[in-house]
Write an enzyme that holds these catalytic residues in place. Structure first.
Site, mmCIF file in Angstrom:
data_model
loop_
_atom_site.group_PDB
_atom_site.id
_atom_site.type_symbol
_atom_site.label_atom_id
_atom_site.label_comp_id
_atom_site.label_asym_id
_atom_site.label_seq_id
_atom_site.Cartn_x
_atom_site.Cartn_y
_atom_site.Cartn_z
ATOM 1 N N HIS A 198 0.820 -1.201 0.000
ATOM 2 C CA HIS A 198 0.000 0.000 0.000
ATOM 3 C C HIS A 198 0.859 1.258 0.000
ATOM 4 C CE1 HIS A 198 -3.894 -2.033 1.646
ATOM 5 N NE2 HIS A 198 -3.381 -2.648 0.605
ATOM 6 N N GLU A 209 0.503 4.114 1.500
ATOM 7 C CA GLU A 209 0.751 4.727 2.802
ATOM 8 C C GLU A 209 1.921 4.053 3.521
ATOM 9 O OE1 GLU A 209 -2.079 3.573 1.425
ATOM 10 O OE2 GLU A 209 -3.763 4.043 2.746
ATOM 11 N N CYS A 251 -6.536 1.633 5.057
ATOM 12 C CA CYS A 251 -6.955 0.416 5.747
ATOM 13 C C CYS A 251 -6.455 0.461 7.189
ATOM 14 C CB CYS A 251 -6.425 -0.822 5.033
ATOM 15 S SG CYS A 251 -4.636 -1.066 5.189
ATOM 16 N N CYS A 255 -2.504 0.183 7.499
ATOM 17 C CA CYS A 255 -1.817 1.419 7.134
ATOM 18 C C CYS A 255 -2.047 2.490 8.196
ATOM 19 C CB CYS A 255 -2.306 1.912 5.775
ATOM 20 S SG CYS A 255 -1.769 0.905 4.377
#
Length: 278
Positions: free
Chosen positions: A44, A46, A67, A70
């Site tokens: 991801h 992030e 999410c 993250c």
């Protein structure tokens, strides 16, 4: 649209115009300006931002709702604030807020409306992904199109039609917008609406014969999926109409054969027809 948090003023449209739009993107901001950008690939965006940059005390802008995992990494790394595209908190933003991080959600359509846009140029459908909502996808599409110079009205489909996002391109070529969406969002099903504007049965008949009939393989079935009452009184009426048109050019309609499905979406006075091979 501008939002203020953690001592910074974030110009959402300006940020969207400056970051990549190929996938979910996370941008690190200082003084409202971008200092680092990471894109999602095998992990991801992030998490990549946290791993590669000093994010403590800064603001992170994300083109999707973070999410939970993250969110934990962002909070542990000491971010001061998070701005994300989407609607609805979910576990990630909720965790950030509980951890003392300022969180602001933004959406291209504030307040978000659930009615279809006035003219449907593009229908994007997706399903089977528990981590994406219609609002998340609408925000990603808005981010992508505006970042490439298009203007568009984008709305999640009505609540009874999950996994659908409706798009009307207001500036730019809709065909180019469709090709861009197909290229950049290959996991979604994207198609032009064959019918836009006021419902006209003569025009619908012409479109069926021009665009649908040549693509059908015998034997085939005809199905109708009615999204909202309006043009047809029932799905059966739509089935019979499409079936009559196809039968008039020598196609025997077998409503019980599931191998090829002609789909009719009725949204108020607007009708679109598409073919789905199964």
């Amino acid at each position: 649209m501008k939002v203020s948090l953690a001592g910074q003023t974030v110009d959402v449209k300006k940020i969207l115009n400056e970051i990549p739009k190929r996938t979910v993107t996370a941008a690190l901001l200082e003084g409202g300006e971008i200092v680092a950008v990471e894109e999602a690939d095998d992990e991801h965006a992030e998490r990549k931002l946290v791993r590669r940059h000093d994010v403590e005390g800064k603001v992170v802008f994300v083109t999707a709702r973070p999410c939970l995992y993250c969110a934990r990494e962002l909070a542990e790394a000491g971010v001061a604030g998070v701005v994300y595209l989407g609607r609805g908190r979910g576990l990630g933003p909720y965790y950030l807020a509980r951890s003392g991080v300022e969180v602001v959600e933004v959406h291209p359509d504030e307040p978000l409306g659930y009615d279809p846009v006035d003219r449907l140029d593009v229908l994007l459908t997706f399903g089977g992904n528990p981590y994406l909502t219609e609002e998340d996808v609408a925000a990603r599409v808005y981010c992508l199109l505006t970042g490439r110079g298009f203007d568009a009205d984008i709305a999640p489909a009505p609540e009874n039609l999950s996994g659908r996002v409706e798009i009307m391109v207001t500036r730019g070529d809709p065909d180019e917008a469709v090709e861009l969406l197909k290229e950049e969002l290959p996991v979604f099903r994207i198609r032009r609406f064959l019918i836009s504007g006021e419902f006209d049965r003569d025009e619908l008949r012409e479109r069926i014969l021009e665009d649908i009939e040549p693509r059908i393989l015998d034997p085939f079935a005809v199905r109708a999926r009615i999204a909202r009452a309006g043009a047809f009184s029932s799905s059966r009426e739509a089935e019979v109409f499409i079936g009559d048109v196809l039968t008039s050019v020598g196609r025997e309609v077998n409503l019980n054969d599931p191998r090829t499905v002609v789909t009719v979406d009725v949204l108020g006075p607007r009708v679109s027809v598409g073919v789905e091979k199964r």
